[in-house]
Design a protein around this motif. Structure first.
Motif, PDB file in Angstrom:
ATOM      1  N   HIS A   1     -17.663   0.994   0.038  1.00 14.61           N
ATOM      2  CA  HIS A   1     -16.373   0.751   0.598  1.00 14.61           C
ATOM      3  C   HIS A   1     -16.380  -0.879   0.626  1.00 14.61           C
ATOM      4  O   HIS A   1     -17.528  -1.542   0.528  1.00 14.61           O
ATOM      5  N   ALA A   2     -15.056  -1.337   0.833  1.00 17.05           N
ATOM      6  CA  ALA A   2     -14.795  -2.886   0.957  1.00 17.05           C
ATOM      7  C   ALA A   2     -15.804  -3.572   1.914  1.00 17.05           C
ATOM      8  O   ALA A   2     -15.584  -2.941   3.069  1.00 17.05           O
TER       9      ALA A   2
ATOM     10  N   ARG B   1     -12.489  -7.198   4.697  1.00 14.54           N
ATOM     11  CA  ARG B   1     -11.160  -6.507   5.077  1.00 14.54           C
ATOM     12  C   ARG B   1     -10.324  -7.706   5.669  1.00 14.54           C
ATOM     13  O   ARG B   1     -10.846  -8.938   5.789  1.00 14.54           O
ATOM     14  N   ARG B   2      -9.048  -7.388   5.951  1.00 18.90           N
ATOM     15  CA  ARG B   2      -7.932  -8.279   6.257  1.00 18.90           C
ATOM     16  C   ARG B   2      -8.448  -8.891   7.280  1.00 18.90           C
ATOM     17  O   ARG B   2      -8.318 -10.089   7.473  1.00 18.90           O
TER      18      ARG B   2
ATOM     19  N   SER C   1     -11.010  -5.776   0.030  1.00 16.95           N
ATOM     20  CA  SER C   1     -10.007  -4.896   0.154  1.00 16.95           C
ATOM     21  C   SER C   1      -8.676  -5.434  -0.241  1.00 16.95           C
ATOM     22  O   SER C   1      -8.483  -6.827  -0.027  1.00 16.95           O
TER      23      SER C   1
ATOM     24  N   ASP D   1      -5.611  -5.632   0.620  1.00 13.59           N
ATOM     25  CA  ASP D   1      -4.720  -6.145   1.723  1.00 13.59           C
ATOM     26  C   ASP D   1      -5.269  -7.679   1.976  1.00 13.59           C
ATOM     27  O   ASP D   1      -4.550  -8.432   2.574  1.00 13.59           O
ATOM     28  N   MET D   2      -6.526  -8.077   1.622  1.00 14.60           N
ATOM     29  CA  MET D   2      -6.730  -9.511   1.874  1.00 14.60           C
ATOM     30  C   MET D   2      -5.963 -10.287   1.265  1.00 14.60           C
ATOM     31  O   MET D   2      -5.624 -11.498   1.548  1.00 14.60           O
TER      32      MET D   2
END
Lengths: 269, 446
Positions: free
Chosen positions: B251-252, B255-256, B283, B285-286
């Motif tokens: 997984h990332a 993250r944001r 991720s 959305d970063m």
């Protein structure tokens, strides 16, 4: 004569204006050099024009058109300083159109709109004009830089490889140009307002804070201060900084336009 | 222009073939010597890189059995090697050499290494005397052409590797990389390479975090950097301006919310994430955060691909330069071709003149100095007048395509021997003198 020189300057700035439009779509080393030389030549004519205005007497000096001419000249000076430091002509994309517009309006014709009120402290008045216009010029540049910042940021985020080669300098360099102009302009703006207040006080004996000019000038100064503060305190840049800069510029324009409504800051016709 | 070239490159031959032909650097001088000793070859040199092996020669009469040379030298069967070989002569050989030096024939068009390799090969061959007049001229011109291509086109200007694109992007964000910090998350070959590039461009220091702390220490030591425990990743990461991440995490890991923390602590100074992990470590959305720039492996590859395409476009204008230069080179080499003929012609007539003066002297006995001078001036004058037109014609023909015909005609008319070329000019002269003697006798009999 001063008007003739100003029109020569305008012709030179026109090349700069064309450059500004071309530079948005593609980059040309040669053209930016040409634009730079044209702009330098324009500044020489412009300077001659300003000197003639100055020598011709105090009264003409305070006309709106001469004010615009002076503002254009100061903006160009800032542009050149930035070129000397960062070796980039890209702020020209914003500065050239603004300068061209200001010079164009100033060069249309003699329109000596004068301060009818007798001003007792001429020295203060001149100080006020030069300081506040330097502040304006710095603001214009900072505003330009914040727009370029947005543009470059978008290019980098879009990840479109074709737009990688561009006329824009690195993001941090644009950021520095904007921030330094902002910092430099702030004391000028502040001192300009103070000297203006001094002129108003000595002329009228009071300051009417409800006068549109005074109100808008104060508003502009407050936003300017907020901008410097947010940048210094939490490093606001990009969209937020551009938003604030736009707001400041709008306030500045409004304050300028208020000349026509103001009872105190009168260029009454 | 009796150049002949034979070779294999990445396009014509698979790696197995190129491997068999590759010549180690220290054996190059010997190969060059063997080459010049081979029948029909005057000058020769060998370029051997991982993508090409080429034998470039200047032959005695325009053809030499270069294939035979290769078969002998490498002990390979003709049917094994020949399908992969390309062979160029004269003008085509010149064009090929120019293209190789200008990096238009390279696997990565525009890469700068090949020019250095060609220069080395040239220096080696020259040192053993295998490169003299003709190849010397060819290669000094090739180097000039390569330089011209490099300065007049943008064929070598854009980055075409993941690591160099990463550096380029970092420079677009930060301007100078001086004093910037790099954080490697997940020690791997690729991230190490990218970090090495960044450090070479002035980055100040490196932090390394890895699941296995020991590996982090190992890599950190390589760069004189600092190993960070993986648990401390989020608390230290904001110290870095550039983060190269390549963990095997499913997984990332960025993250944001991490991005927001970093930006707050960094007072919004921008951060650049180079994410070369698959699946991605950062991720998507970063990237929406102002001041955070993320490029994953696909983004980087896309930049590389478009740069490669740019280079191809530039290569077209480079080809035009090469074509023009080949023509120029050919014209110039013809100009040189007529020089030996002119020299032979002059020698030839001078010998006749001397012989005739001697004969007259024998018949007339002792001459006064005034008579000597008069005869000298008279004969010289005649010869110069006679020779003027042929020499001018030769010189002007040199620039035209008919040069060889004119040279041939002149040689046949005056019965000049030897081949019209620079390096043979000396021997041409001596042959002519031998030739002249019997002719004179014919003249006396008359």
């Amino acid at each position: 004569m001063s008007l003739l020189w100003l029109r020569f300057a305008l012709a030179c700035y026109f090349i700069g204006l064309v450059y500004a439009f071309v530079a948005l779509s593609r980059t040309s080393e040669l053209f930016s050099r040409i634009a730079l030389h044209a702009a330098s030549l324009g500044m020489v004519f412009h300077f001659v024009s300003l000197v003639e205005v100055f020598l011709s007497g105090q009264v003409v000096w305070v006309s709106v058109h001469n004010g615009e001419s002076l503002l254009a000249f100061l903006s160009m000076t800032f542009f050149m300083v930035i070129y000397a430091v960062y070796q980039t002509t890209s702020p020209g994309v914003v500065v050239f159109p603004v300068v061209f517009f200001l010079t164009f309006v100033a060069a249309i014709g003699e329109q000596p709109v004068l301060l009818t009120q007798f001003v007792s402290h001429k020295g203060w008045l001149i100080a006020h004009i030069i300081l506040i216009f330097t502040g304006y010029a710095a603001l214009v540049l900072s505003f330009g830089a914040s727009l370029l910042y947005l543009l470059q940021e978008r290019r980098l985020k879009s990840k479109k490889p074709t737009s990688m080669i561009s006329f824009l300098p690195a993001l941090e360099v644009i950021d520095q140009i904007g921030y330094r102009s902002l910092l430099l302009g702030f004391p000028f703006m502040t001192l300009g307002l103070i000297t203006g207040s001094v002129v108003a006080l000595t002329t009228y004996g009071r300051i009417d804070f409800l006068d549109p000019k005074i109100l808008l000038s104060l508003l502009m100064w407050v936003v300017y201060m907020v901008m410097v503060f947010t940048r210094w305190n939490s490093g606001w840049r990009g969209r937020r900084a551009a938003f604030l800069a736009t707001f400041t510029v709008v306030a500045a324009l409004a304050a300028w336009a208020a000349n026509y409504f103001s009872a105190m800051h009168r260029f009454a016709s | 222009m009796r150049f002949q070239l034979i070779g294999v490159n990445h396009k014509s031959a698979p790696l197995e073939v190129r491997e068999r032909l590759a010549i180690p650097e220290k054996r190059l001088p010997d190969v060059c010597r063997d080459l010049t000793a081979f029948p029909g070859i005057e000058e020769g040199m060998v370029i051997s890189t991982c993508n090409r092996v080429e034998v470039i020669t200047h032959t005695v009469n325009g053809t030499a059995d270069l294939r035979g040379f290769l078969h002998n030298y490498f002990h390979v069967e003709p049917d094994e090697l020949d399908p992969h070989l390309y062979e160029f002569r004269a003008k085509d050989a010149v064009r090929h050499v120019f293209r190789v030096a200008a990096s238009l024939d390279s696997m990565v068009v525009g890469e700068a290494q090949i020019l250095g390799q060609v220069k080395e090969a040239y220096a080696t061959a020259r040192a053993v005397g295998a490169v003299r007049g003709q190849l010397d001229q060819l290669f000094s011109r090739a180097f000039a052409v390569a330089k011209r291509v490099r300065t007049e086109t943008a064929v070598g200007s854009s980055s075409v590797s993941i690591a160099s694109v990463a550096v380029e992007l970092a420079k677009k964000i930060f301007g100078t990389l001086q004093g910037k910090n790099v954080f490697i998350v997940g020690a791997g070959k690729m991230s190490e390479l990218a970090a090495r590039h960044l450090m070479a461009h002035g980055c100040a220091s490196i932090f390394v975090a890895n699941r296995t702390y020991e590996r982090a220490i190992g890599l950190a030591q390589k760069f004189n950097g600092q190993a960070i425990k993986f648990e401390d990743l989020y608390s230290t990461c904001d110290r870095a301006d550039i983060v190269i991440t390549s963990t095997g995490a499913p997984h990332a890991i960025f993250r944001r919310e991490h991005g927001e923390q970093f930006l707050a602590r960094r007072k919004n100074r921008p951060m650049f994430f180079i994410d070369i992990a698959v699946p991605r470590d950062v991720s998507p959305d970063m990237a929406k955060l102002d001041g955070i720039f993320t490029y994953d492996i696909d983004d980087l590859q896309q930049v590389v691909t478009s740069h490669v395409a740019d280079r191809r476009k530039e290569a077209e204008s480079a080809e035009a330069i090469i074509a023009a230069e080949v023509e120029k080179f050919e014209a110039r080499s013809h100009t040189l071709d007529v020089v030996p003929t002119i020299v032979s012609l002059q020698d030839h007539l001078e010998t006749i003149r001397q012989a005739e003066i001697d004969r007259v002297r024998g018949r007339m006995g002792q001459l006064t100095p005034e008579q000597e001078i008069a005869i000298e001036a008279l004969t010289r004058g005649i010869i110069n007048k006679v020779m003027h037109t042929p020499i001018t014609t030769l010189k002007s023909a040199a620039r035209e395509s008919e040069a060889t015909t004119v040279v041939d005609v002149v040689r046949r008319l005056f019965n000049l021997q030897g081949k019209p070329q620079v390096s043979a000019a000396q021997s041409d002269g001596s042959e002519v003198t031998q030739e002249v003697a019997p002719k004179n006798e014919v003249g006396t009999r008359r």
